[in-house]
Design a protein around this motif. Structure first.
Motif, PDB file in Angstrom:
ATOM      1  N   ARG A 194       0.841  -1.033  -0.532  1.00 39.30           N
ATOM      2  CA  ARG A 194      -0.407  -0.082   0.313  1.00 39.30           C
ATOM      3  C   ARG A 194       0.802   1.121   0.302  1.00 39.30           C
ATOM      4  O   ARG A 194       1.269   1.334   1.154  1.00 39.30           O
TER       5      ARG A 194
ATOM      6  N   HIS B 127      -1.495   5.287  -3.912  1.00 40.35           N
ATOM      7  CA  HIS B 127      -2.098   6.606  -3.353  1.00 40.35           C
ATOM      8  C   HIS B 127      -1.482   7.555  -3.985  1.00 40.35           C
ATOM      9  O   HIS B 127      -0.461   7.885  -3.650  1.00 40.35           O
TER      10      HIS B 127
ATOM     11  N   THR C 248      -2.860  10.871   5.875  1.00 42.77           N
ATOM     12  CA  THR C 248      -3.387  10.703   4.905  1.00 42.77           C
ATOM     13  C   THR C 248      -2.547   9.003   4.401  1.00 42.77           C
ATOM     14  O   THR C 248      -3.585   7.839   4.077  1.00 42.77           O
TER      15      THR C 248
ATOM     16  N   ARG D  75      -4.929   5.525   5.661  1.00 43.98           N
ATOM     17  CA  ARG D  75      -5.202   4.900   4.315  1.00 43.98           C
ATOM     18  C   ARG D  75      -4.728   2.929   4.582  1.00 43.98           C
ATOM     19  O   ARG D  75      -4.201   2.311   3.072  1.00 43.98           O
TER      20      ARG D  75
END
Length: 185
Positions: free
Chosen positions: A67, A96, A141, A145
């Protein structure tokens, strides 16, 4: 395949010689800000190799790279790390791209980065925050996430300026205890 090199001489000279031919340089984050030798080693790897540098915390965090948060600031260094990390981004479960602050430079916006990554089979999401507290916005963030790798171009502003006035690169390198993939050209 990996190699082990033991070299003698200044860190800057050694990383200027071996760095450009490395796919990835892995360093451990210094135990403290006062660890002068470890700090010099990490900085030499970053500033003199022109290659991706993976900075790992002192304690193992588990798997890295499932991630990924890309801190996007429209810089050449940010673009360079995205390109260099394509193989890693292609196998990540979640990518992301985040911009903290305006994207008013004549340079790629987060949407363009996402489109570029889609071309390579990476389905990335994007977001933008006001940028009043960019470092905190990015780290919030990252945590929300549940990321396991923070990716960014390093020292997009002058290194002396970040050292004196503070900056994201210095913060990620020496204050956070998260895996980070950085690159400075």
């Amino acid at each position: 395949q990996s190699t082990w090199n033991e070299l003698v001489g200044s860190l800057q000279a050694q990383f200027s010689i071996i760095g450009p031919l490395a796919d990835l340089i892995v360093v451990s984050r210094p135990k403290s800000e006062k660890s002068a030798k470890a700090r010099a080693f990490a900085l030499a790897a970053l500033m003199h190799s022109a290659r991706p540098v993976l900075v790992l915390p002192q304690r193992a965090t588990g798997r890295v790279g499932k991630r990924i948060l890309i801190a996007w600031n429209q810089s050449i260094d940010a673009a360079a790390i995205v390109h260099a990390a394509l193989p890693l981004l292609q196998i990540a479960e979640d990518v992301h791209i985040m911009s903290a602050g305006s994207q008013d430079l004549c340079a790629p916006k987060t949407r363009a980065v996402a489109k570029y990554l889609r071309h390579w089979g990476v389905n990335a999401t994007t977001s933008q925050t006001p940028g009043r507290h960019a470092t905190q916005e990015l780290l919030t963030t990252y945590a929300e996430r549940k990321c396991d790798l923070f990716m960014m171009g390093a020292y997009s502003r002058a290194r002396w300026r970040e050292t004196v006035f503070g900056g994201l690169t210095e913060h990620i390198l020496f204050k956070e205890h998260i895996p980070a993939l950085l690159m400075h050209r």
